[in-house]
Write an enzyme that holds these catalytic residues in place. Sequence first.
Site, PDB file in Angstrom:
ATOM      1  N   GLY B  29       0.798  -1.224   0.000  1.00 58.27           N
ATOM      2  CA  GLY B  29       0.000   0.000   0.000  1.00 58.27           C
ATOM      3  C   GLY B  29       0.826   1.267   0.000  1.00 58.27           C
ATOM      4  N   CYS B 237     -27.527  -9.806 -16.344  1.00 61.58           N
ATOM      5  CA  CYS B 237     -26.975  -9.440 -17.648  1.00 61.58           C
ATOM      6  C   CYS B 237     -27.983  -9.806 -18.734  1.00 61.58           C
ATOM      7  CB  CYS B 237     -25.653 -10.172 -17.874  1.00 61.58           C
ATOM      8  SG  CYS B 237     -25.005  -9.988 -19.553  1.00 61.58           S
ATOM      9  N   CYS B 240     -26.096 -12.780 -21.031  1.00 60.78           N
ATOM     10  CA  CYS B 240     -25.762 -14.114 -20.509  1.00 60.78           C
ATOM     11  C   CYS B 240     -26.545 -14.460 -19.255  1.00 60.78           C
ATOM     12  CB  CYS B 240     -24.256 -14.233 -20.238  1.00 60.78           C
ATOM     13  SG  CYS B 240     -23.719 -13.357 -18.761  1.00 60.78           S
ATOM     14  N   CYS B 262     -22.691  -7.525 -18.994  1.00 60.51           N
ATOM     15  CA  CYS B 262     -21.475  -7.700 -18.202  1.00 60.51           C
ATOM     16  C   CYS B 262     -20.405  -6.758 -18.731  1.00 60.51           C
ATOM     17  CB  CYS B 262     -20.935  -9.122 -18.336  1.00 60.51           C
ATOM     18  SG  CYS B 262     -21.983 -10.385 -17.654  1.00 60.51           S
ATOM     19  N   CYS B 268     -18.660 -12.856 -19.957  1.00 57.85           N
ATOM     20  CA  CYS B 268     -19.969 -12.914 -20.606  1.00 57.85           C
ATOM     21  C   CYS B 268     -19.938 -13.933 -21.755  1.00 57.85           C
ATOM     22  CB  CYS B 268     -20.342 -11.529 -21.127  1.00 57.85           C
ATOM     23  SG  CYS B 268     -22.087 -11.324 -21.499  1.00 57.85           S
TER      24      CYS B 268
END
Lengths: 256, 285
Positions: B29, B237, B240, B262, B268
């Site tokens: 970080g 979605c 899909c 998606c 997808c």
Amino acid sequence: MTPLLQVRNVAKLYGARIGCTDVSFDLYPGEVMGIVGESGSGKSTLLNSLAGHLTPDRGEVIFDTRTDGPVDTVTMPEPERRMLGRTDWAFVHQHARDGLRMSVSAGGNIGERLMAVGDRHYGSIRERAADWLRRVEIADSRIDDRPSAFSGGMQQRLQIARNLVTGPRLVFMDEPTGGLDVSVQARLLDLLRGLVREMGLSAIIVTHDLAVVRLLADRLMVMKDGHVVESGLTDQVLDDPQHSYTQLLVSSVLQV
Amino acid sequence: MSDYNFAYLDEQTKRMIRRAILKGLAVPGYQVPFASREMPMPYGWGTGGVQVSAAALTPDDTLKVIDQGADDTTNAVSIRKFFEKTAGVATTEETAKASIIQTRHRIPEAELTEDQILVYQVPIPEPLRFLEPRETETRKMHSLQEYGLMHVKLYEDISQHGAIATAYAYPVKVEGRYVMDPSPIPKFDNPKMEMAAIQLFGAGREQRIYAVPPHTQVVSLDFEDYPFEASKADHPCDLCGAEDSYLDEVILDDAGNRMFVCSDTDYCRSRRDAGHTGRLGEEAA
């Protein structure tokens, strides 16, 4: 009784020029100390040195901390000094813009110190922010307004609320009434006097306005060219000035 | 192959970047400064991510590049071609087959594994930047762990919108120490950051590299009474039928018709290949 703040021979130099030098005094809990003098006399330098914004070149600033007793804040580790600056100390700037976050709402400004010491509950932060707005006589319906939408006097009161929310024991004020018109000044002084008495605060107030110290300060120091030329009880110094510069200062106040 | 050195950058530059990456991995970080180079693309197009990818690539790697989850948008296509030309590495659109994935603003839906590296493109690495403009001050705040200001931003969100409205670049705390900007990924992806793959972040213009090692704790900041929520559009979605993936909203005409698809195109397509269909799946195919 242990003094809250013991200042010993503090000096701050700017190269060869003297900012302030040989300043010593004790400040006891609940006491308000005024520092007066003309522009350039070193009073702001002294205040910034005491509050840790500037590092003094000589001397000790011993603060009576809650946990460890008296500690020299000049030599203490920086994280601890910054922690003091967020908890037990408060600093009220002359220009509210220097002390506020202008792009953050009034509530966020007051809540910042609470969040800085670890408060993570939105509801309680907001409640305390609203409470402090009321205490400094700002309607709590303004809690989500930005300071830029406030008048000068309101900004100054908001800055005071933001500083006092963590219940500090020592407040540094640098010309808190500078740049405000007289009626707003009177209201602010009234508010400050109330808060200082009610919370038992100790304060160091730097100003060039003798009326301010007459109202607020228990004791007074007069500075000239970086030196303290006279000190004592406020009424004593103002009513019976001994040093020629203090006499000049007192006689320079315009009578209406 | 071409006349370029492998992966465009010279070997000394890659060494310098690898050192920054190793330091970043050692201090999760923490933003490591590095000597960012001019790249043959404008700032804001992923110059930081490209340099990190170039330093991490080996000739045996398989590269995948996504932009907002899609393999076929300008940014993804250009960077893929760039490495095909300068490094000659194999490329793929399938998440599972890639060993290095460079991404702009998404984490793939498929779970990543220990032998993969995810490289993020970062526009502004400093999470405190819009609250505190001074670099000297933000560095000090990081070193002293003074992160109260981050919550002031979340406070402002709640007071203005009634909820934490920050939807992307949602600040996280890494391994209980540094507060980090996860780059502008949607906050839906934040919980995925505790993953098995190595995550590297490169900011070219700002000259910073930071990293999250595998299985590192990544906590999204929040309030006790307003907990973090990984939000997404409340739809399946339309192609899909997936209900667990992050969706893009696409406006279809000027009569108010729209569809949700998606944002991860590979996810997808693989679902549709496996026989899943959404509301508009048949017509679109």
